[in-house]
Design an enzyme around this catalytic site. Sequence first.
Site, PDB file in Angstrom:
ATOM      1  N   ASN A   9       0.868  -1.177   0.000  1.00 22.76           N
ATOM      2  CA  ASN A   9       0.000   0.000   0.000  1.00 22.76           C
ATOM      3  C   ASN A   9       0.907   1.230   0.000  1.00 22.76           C
ATOM      4  O   ASN A   9       1.468   1.581   1.030  1.00 22.76           O
ATOM      5  CB  ASN A   9      -0.884  -0.049   1.255  1.00 22.76           C
ATOM      6  CG  ASN A   9      -1.723   1.210   1.408  1.00 22.76           C
ATOM      7  OD1 ASN A   9      -1.794   2.040   0.501  1.00 22.76           O
ATOM      8  ND2 ASN A   9      -2.355   1.357   2.567  1.00 22.76           N
ATOM      9  N   LYS A  11       0.145   4.245  -0.347  1.00 23.74           N
ATOM     10  CA  LYS A  11      -0.516   5.437   0.208  1.00 23.74           C
ATOM     11  C   LYS A  11      -0.275   6.643  -0.712  1.00 23.74           C
ATOM     12  O   LYS A  11      -0.182   6.463  -1.927  1.00 23.74           O
ATOM     13  CB  LYS A  11      -0.045   5.680   1.636  1.00 23.74           C
ATOM     14  CG  LYS A  11      -0.203   4.407   2.491  1.00 23.74           C
ATOM     15  CD  LYS A  11      -0.071   4.627   3.950  1.00 23.74           C
ATOM     16  CE  LYS A  11      -0.244   3.291   4.666  1.00 23.74           C
ATOM     17  NZ  LYS A  11      -0.198   3.395   6.111  1.00 23.74           N
ATOM     18  N   HIS A  94      -9.605   1.344   4.550  1.00 25.24           N
ATOM     19  CA  HIS A  94      -8.365   1.517   5.313  1.00 25.24           C
ATOM     20  C   HIS A  94      -8.635   2.479   6.479  1.00 25.24           C
ATOM     21  O   HIS A  94      -9.419   3.420   6.343  1.00 25.24           O
ATOM     22  CB  HIS A  94      -7.268   2.069   4.397  1.00 25.24           C
ATOM     23  CG  HIS A  94      -5.919   2.039   5.036  1.00 25.24           C
ATOM     24  ND1 HIS A  94      -5.521   2.989   5.954  1.00 25.24           N
ATOM     25  CD2 HIS A  94      -4.900   1.151   4.937  1.00 25.24           C
ATOM     26  CE1 HIS A  94      -4.293   2.674   6.374  1.00 25.24           C
ATOM     27  NE2 HIS A  94      -3.897   1.566   5.768  1.00 25.24           N
ATOM     28  N   GLU A  96      -7.020   4.857   7.606  1.00 23.59           N
ATOM     29  CA  GLU A  96      -6.773   6.271   7.298  1.00 23.59           C
ATOM     30  C   GLU A  96      -7.965   6.877   6.577  1.00 23.59           C
ATOM     31  O   GLU A  96      -8.306   8.041   6.773  1.00 23.59           O
ATOM     32  CB  GLU A  96      -5.482   6.399   6.456  1.00 23.59           C
ATOM     33  CG  GLU A  96      -4.253   6.161   7.327  1.00 23.59           C
ATOM     34  CD  GLU A  96      -3.074   5.563   6.595  1.00 23.59           C
ATOM     35  OE1 GLU A  96      -3.026   5.585   5.348  1.00 23.59           O
ATOM     36  OE2 GLU A  96      -2.165   5.039   7.290  1.00 23.59           O
ATOM     37  N   GLU A 166      -5.702  -4.852  10.393  1.00 20.57           N
ATOM     38  CA  GLU A 166      -4.679  -3.834  10.634  1.00 20.57           C
ATOM     39  C   GLU A 166      -4.971  -3.082  11.930  1.00 20.57           C
ATOM     40  O   GLU A 166      -5.780  -2.145  11.938  1.00 20.57           O
ATOM     41  CB  GLU A 166      -4.659  -2.831   9.479  1.00 20.57           C
ATOM     42  CG  GLU A 166      -4.299  -3.435   8.142  1.00 20.57           C
ATOM     43  CD  GLU A 166      -3.657  -2.413   7.221  1.00 20.57           C
ATOM     44  OE1 GLU A 166      -2.572  -2.696   6.722  1.00 20.57           O
ATOM     45  OE2 GLU A 166      -4.235  -1.324   7.022  1.00 20.57           O
ATOM     46  N   GLY A 172       2.269   2.277  10.680  1.00 23.70           N
ATOM     47  CA  GLY A 172       3.240   3.357  10.528  1.00 23.70           C
ATOM     48  C   GLY A 172       3.935   3.738  11.825  1.00 23.70           C
ATOM     49  O   GLY A 172       4.593   4.778  11.904  1.00 23.70           O
ATOM     50  N   SER A 212       3.138  -2.169  10.256  1.00 25.50           N
ATOM     51  CA  SER A 212       4.591  -2.247  10.466  1.00 25.50           C
ATOM     52  C   SER A 212       5.194  -3.605  10.127  1.00 25.50           C
ATOM     53  O   SER A 212       6.105  -4.077  10.809  1.00 25.50           O
ATOM     54  CB  SER A 212       4.951  -1.814  11.889  1.00 25.50           C
ATOM     55  OG  SER A 212       4.529  -0.482  12.118  1.00 25.50           O
TER      56      SER A 212
HETATM   57  P1  PGA Z   1       2.656   0.273   7.619  1.00 22.13           P
HETATM   58  O1  PGA Z   1       1.216   0.497   6.936  1.00 22.13           O
HETATM   59  O2  PGA Z   1       3.189  -1.017   7.063  1.00 22.13           O
HETATM   60  O3  PGA Z   1       3.463   1.462   7.213  1.00 22.13           O
HETATM   61  O4  PGA Z   1       2.430   0.189   9.090  1.00 22.13           O
HETATM   62  C1  PGA Z   1       0.336  -0.573   6.729  1.00 22.13           C
HETATM   63  C2  PGA Z   1      -0.943  -0.057   6.138  1.00 22.13           C
HETATM   64  O5  PGA Z   1      -1.409   1.020   6.513  1.00 22.13           O
HETATM   65  O6  PGA Z   1      -1.545  -0.734   5.265  1.00 22.13           O
END
Ligand code: PGA
Length: 249
Positions: A9, A11, A94, A96, A166, A172, A212
């Site tokens: 992803n 983003k 997601h 976010e 998630e 992140g 992560s």
């Molecule tokens: P990350 O993000 O691996 O940077 O923690 C995962 C995601 O949001 O899909």
Amino acid sequence: MRKKIIAGNWKMNKTPEEAQKLVEELKALVNTDKVDVVFCPPFVCLPGVIEAVKGTHIAVGAQNIHFEESGAYTGEVSAEMLKNLGVKYVILGHSERREYFHETDEIVNKKVLKALEHDLIPIICVGESLKQREQGITIDLVRLQTKIALKDVPADKAKELVIAYEPIWAIGTGKTATAEQAEEVCKAIREVVAEIYDQTVADAIRIQYGGSVNAGNAKELFEMPNIDGGLVGGASLKIDFSKIVNYND
Ligand code: PGA
């Protein structure tokens, strides 16, 4: 046996030019059919990335769609447009998008239905905040998110789709859920799928862990019985993504 699926992803990162460069760097290293590999770049990078991965095993996904077919929705992109472009997967719900763009479970469900109507494979994201985990409601919440997202999805379509667990506190942050924590929730998701449909659908559906994931922790996570791969953010923008994809070599 479920095939693992490892999706990057990206983003809101990479210009079309930078995307081209990243794909060129990564493509030979992640071109495998042992696992399903998916790049999910921003919309504007999709045409270039689709072109660049032609002839490889790598599939391409988008990060969102609108839930309506077409019309007066300035700034939005439809499932049909993406399908026409050659997109195969779409990340939906997601955290976010839930947090910054006010996507509710009901909206996520509408998007899932629209994606399926156009033969896009949804990667449906569910997961709890740190507060919710501390309140001990993780499993209840994730069950509910899953149930609403899958409302009116027929069993034959449900089998094909992907759910990404998630935990928001792990996204992140560099804080990964332990393999046991991730397995516990992924197992609960599979159980709720079995309740909604049956064991056949539950055994077929793929459940990823995201939050992560990196080259150091991928193997331990992906070896858990109910974890069928990962949704990778930060580490998907680096050469490290190839180590995650090839975690078993
Ligand atoms: P990350 O993000 O691996 O940077 O923690 C995962 C995601 O949001 O899909």
